[in-house]
Every structure is written in structure tokens, then in C-alpha cells.
Design an enzyme around this catalytic site. Structure first.
Site, PDB file in Angstrom:
ATOM      1  N   ARG A   1      57.283  59.104  43.682  1.00 38.58           N
ATOM      2  CA  ARG A   1      58.479  58.919  44.542  1.00 38.58           C
ATOM      3  C   ARG A   1      59.237  57.853  43.922  1.00 38.58           C
ATOM      4  O   ARG A   1      58.521  56.713  43.349  1.00 38.58           O
ATOM      5  CB  ARG A   1      57.836  58.729  45.857  1.00 38.58           C
ATOM      6  CG  ARG A   1      57.550  60.055  46.444  1.00 38.58           C
ATOM      7  CD  ARG A   1      57.282  59.995  47.991  1.00 38.58           C
ATOM      8  NE  ARG A   1      58.123  59.188  48.603  1.00 38.58           N
ATOM      9  CZ  ARG A   1      57.961  58.377  49.617  1.00 38.58           C
ATOM     10  NH1 ARG A   1      57.158  57.808  49.682  1.00 38.58           N
ATOM     11  NH2 ARG A   1      58.999  57.921  50.174  1.00 38.58           N
TER      12      ARG A   1
ATOM     13  N   LYS B   1      45.419  54.201  47.911  1.00 42.18           N
ATOM     14  CA  LYS B   1      46.182  55.505  47.798  1.00 42.18           C
ATOM     15  C   LYS B   1      45.306  56.363  46.931  1.00 42.18           C
ATOM     16  O   LYS B   1      44.728  56.317  46.037  1.00 42.18           O
ATOM     17  CB  LYS B   1      47.590  55.347  46.988  1.00 42.18           C
ATOM     18  CG  LYS B   1      48.162  56.220  46.728  1.00 42.18           C
ATOM     19  CD  LYS B   1      49.593  56.087  46.581  1.00 42.18           C
ATOM     20  CE  LYS B   1      50.501  57.461  46.117  1.00 42.18           C
ATOM     21  NZ  LYS B   1      51.989  57.189  46.374  1.00 42.18           N
TER      22      LYS B   1
ATOM     23  N   ARG C   1      55.002  48.891  54.142  1.00 42.88           N
ATOM     24  CA  ARG C   1      53.606  48.101  53.623  1.00 42.88           C
ATOM     25  C   ARG C   1      53.123  47.472  54.891  1.00 42.88           C
ATOM     26  O   ARG C   1      53.715  46.965  55.710  1.00 42.88           O
ATOM     27  CB  ARG C   1      54.073  46.964  52.833  1.00 42.88           C
ATOM     28  CG  ARG C   1      54.812  47.450  51.414  1.00 42.88           C
ATOM     29  CD  ARG C   1      53.550  47.096  50.410  1.00 42.88           C
ATOM     30  NE  ARG C   1      54.089  47.735  49.189  1.00 42.88           N
ATOM     31  CZ  ARG C   1      53.923  48.926  48.695  1.00 42.88           C
ATOM     32  NH1 ARG C   1      53.357  49.813  49.319  1.00 42.88           N
ATOM     33  NH2 ARG C   1      54.473  49.167  47.550  1.00 42.88           N
TER      34      ARG C   1
END
Ligand code: BTN
Length: 332
Positions: free
Chosen positions: A124, A189, A329
Site C-alpha cells: 500500500r 506486521k 501509528r
């Protein structure tokens, strides 16, 4: 590649015999494997091996697994829904591959494209996606949308839910979501989702859904990743799971969950998935910082609305934020 996948030492001679080709031709093929990034070791006087072996994608195994699982839940539908399975050794990007097919006038509806390696995997917001050989899962699914992109509002969030649920079905727990659609495990992630659309955004268009999930990231590729990451192999170890399912099993299970979602999404929409998404939200109730281009907003995460937009309690009240170029974040 398939001969060496067992992790044993194979002499050049035995490889040549198995394939019916000369030693020189074997040497050339080994060179090609090395170029692909296969961790080949040459054992002096004995031959070649891939230490630890390779867990390769296999068209037949993946397809069998998919049909067996999909047909159990949806009798007689499995063969109709997956119109084509592509398993490539190396492509620039599985999503680009489908977009190219579509641009040439081919139907990509129900086509799933997997690759062992991507040379230009994309993430992305213009980022690249590390895609080393035979380590992780990289795949894309093509889908035709009848009633314009509005009908698939929130879809990328629902895809995150479907992937978490596929992993949970293997006992891989605690995988969560970061808005809009990152797969996270304990703040790191694990995977990402990229939705691309071509055609008439207000009418009939093609959607390409790209998924990348880290399964067993090699050290060298790991060094190129500029954010905290995790892979399924280390999650399985941490959770005491005896064996990590093969990439073929993982892939087939993910396809089953994703095809079931895609088939019903235009009629059910995001409201059907909203609660499940919120239950998996890694930042529920937490203070976060949203980067909106040059602007920054801070606030407390209050879930998502029926369109999949993020709800943030800011000092100006409850605000909604739609996807796109926004990055979220945690506020440290
Ligand atoms: C993200 O940045 O979080 C999204 C990553 C999406 C990566 C997948 S890998 C398969 C497909 N092909 C690509 O080039 N990208 C997606």
C-alpha cells in the site's frame, strides 16, 4: 527444484539421471535456482542440497485442499467458484499479472494467482513488498463487480477478518487487525492486503485483491523490511503449535474463506463484518496518531462505521476517516 525440495544431498549425476539431462544442463539449472534466490549449498564431493528443504507451492495439492474444504461448506460450489488457479515460479507481482490479463480483455473473475517469488511486489501507499522465494504467501484474486465500487465499500477490511479467521481455524490465535487492513501479531506486521480496481468505477469493474502473508521470512529479505514484522513460523513456535501447516494448506484455507466472502459481499456488505472486525481491532480504545498527508490527527480509536471508516475520538469530537493515504501509528 522439486527434487531438491526434500533437503537431502543430491549428486549432479543423480539429478541428471532423474531429469534425463547432462551434467552441464544440471549446472545451468542450479545456476537458475540460485538466481531465483533458492538457498543452494554445494557439498564438496557429494552434490547439492537446500538445507532444511523447501515447502513448495503445488497446484494439485492446493486445488484438492480447496475443493475438499469449499465443497464441505458449500456443496457443489467449489468447482464453479474458482475459475482458474495459477501457480507461478516468479512474476513481477501477482496483482499486476491479473491486471495485465484483464487489460488484454481476459476475464479474471474467480482467478487466483500465486507466486513463489515476486520481483516487484507492491504494498500500500507506493511501498514495495518483500517477496523472497518459497518463503511466504503472495497471491491475488480477480473478481468482477457489477454495481460499481460503492458496492464493495469496506471490502478490504472484511478481507482482513476472513484472513484472521482462516488462521484461527489452524489454531493460530491472537492475529489482529490494524485499520484499515494490516494483519498484526503483538504489534508486528504479519501480512497486508492491497485492493486495486480497473474498469468503470461507477458500473462494471474488475477488482484485484492482493494478499501477502509472512510464513517463514529468510534473514536476508528480513533486513530489507523497514518496519516491525513477524512470520507464522515464529508465531507457531511461540504458541507451542506442533507443526506449522504447509503453505499449500494455508493457501487453500485462505482461498476458501476469501471466496466465501467475495461471493456474498455485494449482497451483505460491510455491516455483516463490522462487529467481527471490531473484535479483532489491535488498537481498540487506544490513543493513535493518523498521518493524513502532511496533516496529523491524534485521538482514541472507537471502532469503525458501517462503511469501514475509522472512528476516532479527537478533541474536536468523534471524527470519521476513510482509507486511502492514511497511516495509523500507536501514540507512544
Ligand atoms: C501492504 O502494504 O500492506 C499490502 C501488501 C500486499 C502485498 C501483496 S503480495 C501479493 C500481491 N501482489 C503484490 O504486488 N502485492 C500484493
Amino acid at each position: 527444484m522439486r527434487l531438491l525440495a526434500d533437503g537431502n544431498i543430491h549428486s549432479g549425476e543423480s539429478l541428471g539421471e532423474s531429469l534425463g539431462i547432462s551434467r552441464a544442463a544440471i549446472w545451468k539449472q542450479l545456476q537458475q535456482l540460485q538466481d531465483l534466490g533458492v538457498p543452494l549449498t554445494s557439498v564438496k564431493g557429494l552434490g547439492y542440497c537446500v538445507e532444511g528443504g523447501l515447502d513448495l507451492l503445488d497446484y494439485n495439492i492446493m486445488l484438492e485442499n480447496f475443493y475438499a474444504m469449499y465443497s464441505k461448506a458449500n456443496p457443489f460450489e467449489g468447482k464453479k467458484i474458482l475459475s482458474e488457479l495459477q501457480v507461478e515460479t516468479s512474476v513481477d507481482s501477482t496483482s499486476q499479472n491479473l491486471l495485465r490479463l484483464s487489460a488484454r480483455g481476459n476475464s479474471i473473475h474467480g482467478v487466483a494467482c500465486f507466486a513463489e517469488k515476486q520481483t516487484a511486489g507492491r504494498g500500500r501507499r507506493g511501498r514495495s513488498w518483500q517477496s523472497p522465494f518459497a518463503s511466504n504467501l503472495y497471491f491475488s484474486i480477480g473478481w468482477r463487480i457489477q454495481n460499481g465500487v460503492a458496492a464493495v465499500e469496506g471490502l478490504s477490511l472484511a478481507v482482513g477478518v476472513a484472513l484472521c479467521e482462516a488462521l484461527q481455524s489452524f489454531g493460530l490465535d491472537e492475529v489482529q487487525l490494524k485499520w484499515p487492513n494490516d494483519l498484526l501479531y503483538r504489534g508486528k506486521k504479519l501480512g497486508g492486503i492491497l485492493l486495486e480496481i480497473s474498469g468503470d468505477a461507477a458500473g462494471e469493474c474488475n477488482l484485484v485483491l492482493g494478499v501477502g502473508v509472512n510464513v517463514s521470512m529468510p534473514q536476508q529479505a528480513a533486513e530489507e523490511i523497514d518496519q516491525a514484522w513477524v512470520d507464522l513460523a515464529s508465531i507457531a513456535k511461540e504458541q507451542g503449535l506442533a507443526v506449522l501447516p504447509s503453505r499449500n494448506e494455508l493457501a487453500a484455507r485462505m482461498l476458501v474463506h476469501l471466496f466465501a466472502l467475495l461471493e456474498s459481499y455485494e449482497s451483505l456488505g460491510f455491516p455483516h463484518w463490522r462487529k467481527r472486525w471490531e473484535q479483532l481491532d489491535a488498537y481498540a480504545g487506544q490513543q493513535v496518531r493518523l498521518q493524513l498527508g502532511a496533516k496529523e490527527v491524534t485521538g482514541e480509536v472507537q471502532g469503525v462505521n458501517d462503511a469501514g471508516a475509522l472512528l476516532l475520538k479527537t478533541h474536536e469530537g468523534l471524527q470519521t476517516f476513510i482509507g486511502g493515504e492514511i497511516s495509523l501509528r500507536p501514540l507512544l
